[in-house]
Enzyme design. Structure first.
Site, PDB file in Angstrom:
ATOM      1  N   LYS A  53       0.846  -1.203   0.000  1.00 55.79           N
ATOM      2  CA  LYS A  53       0.000   0.000   0.000  1.00 55.79           C
ATOM      3  C   LYS A  53       0.883   1.257   0.000  1.00 55.79           C
ATOM      4  O   LYS A  53       0.610   2.219  -0.721  1.00 55.79           O
ATOM      5  CB  LYS A  53      -0.932  -0.009   1.227  1.00 55.79           C
ATOM      6  CG  LYS A  53      -2.042  -1.055   1.103  1.00 55.79           C
ATOM      7  CD  LYS A  53      -2.756  -1.357   2.402  1.00 55.79           C
ATOM      8  CE  LYS A  53      -3.716  -2.541   2.195  1.00 55.79           C
ATOM      9  NZ  LYS A  53      -4.324  -3.074   3.416  1.00 55.79           N
ATOM     10  N   GLN A  97      -5.278  -1.966   9.498  1.00 51.25           N
ATOM     11  CA  GLN A  97      -4.992  -3.267   8.884  1.00 51.25           C
ATOM     12  C   GLN A  97      -5.541  -4.391   9.764  1.00 51.25           C
ATOM     13  O   GLN A  97      -5.315  -4.420  10.974  1.00 51.25           O
ATOM     14  CB  GLN A  97      -3.467  -3.430   8.686  1.00 51.25           C
ATOM     15  CG  GLN A  97      -3.060  -4.692   7.948  1.00 51.25           C
ATOM     16  CD  GLN A  97      -3.553  -4.727   6.500  1.00 51.25           C
ATOM     17  OE1 GLN A  97      -3.665  -3.708   5.833  1.00 51.25           O
ATOM     18  NE2 GLN A  97      -3.866  -5.926   6.016  1.00 51.25           N
ATOM     19  N   ASP A 120     -11.667   1.754   3.542  1.00 53.05           N
ATOM     20  CA  ASP A 120     -11.868   0.304   3.463  1.00 53.05           C
ATOM     21  C   ASP A 120     -13.331  -0.061   3.226  1.00 53.05           C
ATOM     22  O   ASP A 120     -13.635  -1.204   2.886  1.00 53.05           O
ATOM     23  CB  ASP A 120     -11.456  -0.327   4.805  1.00 53.05           C
ATOM     24  CG  ASP A 120     -10.155  -1.099   4.723  1.00 53.05           C
ATOM     25  OD1 ASP A 120      -9.838  -1.602   3.625  1.00 53.05           O
ATOM     26  OD2 ASP A 120      -9.468  -1.195   5.748  1.00 53.05           O
TER      27      ASP A 120
HETATM   28  N1  GUN Z   1      -6.679  -7.537   5.813  1.00 54.56           N
HETATM   29  C1  GUN Z   1      -6.892  -8.314   4.721  1.00 54.56           C
HETATM   30  N2  GUN Z   1      -7.545  -7.608   3.770  1.00 54.56           N
HETATM   31  C2  GUN Z   1      -7.749  -6.378   4.272  1.00 54.56           C
HETATM   32  C3  GUN Z   1      -8.380  -5.206   3.747  1.00 54.56           C
HETATM   33  O1  GUN Z   1      -8.907  -5.162   2.626  1.00 54.56           O
HETATM   34  N3  GUN Z   1      -8.384  -4.134   4.575  1.00 54.56           N
HETATM   35  C4  GUN Z   1      -7.849  -4.162   5.825  1.00 54.56           C
HETATM   36  N4  GUN Z   1      -7.919  -3.065   6.558  1.00 54.56           N
HETATM   37  N5  GUN Z   1      -7.267  -5.230   6.326  1.00 54.56           N
HETATM   38  C5  GUN Z   1      -7.226  -6.339   5.553  1.00 54.56           C
END
Ligand code: GUN
Length: 284
Positions: A53, A97, A120
């Site tokens: 990211k 996350q 998200d």
């Molecule tokens: N962990 C696995 N996929 C994701 C996601 O799309 N967003 C977040 N915040 N955590 C994750």
């Protein structure tokens, strides 16, 4: 006949190009899109995702800040970090996350993120709006999967779509998006009886189970579109939830792992962040 590849590398690169132009336009208005990522603990997969990211933000000119907090972080400290990012006008997107360490309450933490900064799409308000078919921030992985179908010109309306997995992150929002596009949607899960009977009816099959090569060729209809959301590590190698080599001989379209939906997840996070910055700029 071998399936056509739905290539996340190509599609995400195209989208990133368009997003980069939007970031430049925002910068001309004096606004740099900003993303704050909160990472608690040292789960290796989460570290990799967060690193990807950060790299995407750099490619696009988005300002990113990652708050790395120790495994022992208390709920109050996590929530204080969220509130601080909420109050900061230079932060347009906030991502916590997942998974968080077990002692933390993810639902409560996520509920504190301002819905307009919830890049998200996990906030109750965004999920509620998605359920009602209203304009909202959509979770990145299902949004990316839908984008791939649409970009490839795959007809969704009237099709039988089967989603394996009912997680809040992928399965449920994926089912809602497909329903919104007028597919007839079935959601299968660990308690589904005769799973293959459902999957063999699918014109569009989405695998979001988290088990390597779980979907085998006998579970797939000839000519189906197969979207593999899984990212599993087996003997140090990445593989999806679909037995790619066998299923590609039967499907009409298939996403690879790596290089499929995962790439689109990141691109959609960038898309949601740029959109949040644009909305904030229009309001100012
Ligand atoms: N962990 C696995 N996929 C994701 C996601 O799309 N967003 C977040 N915040 N955590 C994750």
């Amino acid at each position: 006949m071998a399936a056509q590849l739905l290539d996340g590398k190509i599609m995400s690169a195209e989208l990133e190009k368009a997003l980069k132009a939007k970031v430049e336009a925002l910068k001309e208005r004096g606004i740099t899109p900003g993303l704050t990522v909160i990472l608690v603990g040292d789960d290796p997969a989460s570290q990799t995702y967060v690193g990807n990211k950060e790299k995407a933000c750099i490619r696009l000119g988005i300002h990113s800040e990652t708050l790395r907090m120790p495994e022992s972080t208390e709920q109050s400290a996590l929530e204080a970090a969220i509130e601080k990012a909420n109050a900061d006008p230079s932060v347009h997107g906030i991502l916590v996350q997942l998974p968080l360490p077990k002692h933390l309450n993810s639902d409560h933490a996520l509920s504190l993120i301002l819905p307009e900064k919830d890049v998200d799409g996990f906030h109750d308000i965004n999920i509620g709006r998605l359920t009602r078919g209203e304009d909202c921030v959509v979770a990145c992985t299902p949004k990316g999967a839908l984008y791939m179908l649409q970009k490839a010109g795959i007809e969704i309306a009237g099709k039988e779509a089967v989603v394996i997995g009912r997680s809040n992150i992928v399965g449920k929002p994926m089912a809602l998006l497909l329903l919104q596009e007028n597919a007839t949607v079935t959601v299968c899960h660990s308690r589904t009886k005769d799973l293959a009977e459902h999957t063999r009816r699918a014109d569009i099959l989405v695998a979001a189970i988290g088990r390597p090569k779980f979907v085998t060729a006998d579970m797939v209809k000839e000519g189906a579109v197969v979207i593999d959301v899984g990212i599993n590590r087996v003997d140090g190698k990445l593989c999806g939830d679909v037995d790619f080599d066998a299923v590609k001989e039967k499907a009409a379209y298939i996403t690879p792992v790596p290089g499929g939906v995962g790439k689109m997840t990141i691109a959609m996070l960038m898309d949601n962040t740029v959109a949040a910055a644009e909305k904030a700029a229009d309001k100012a």
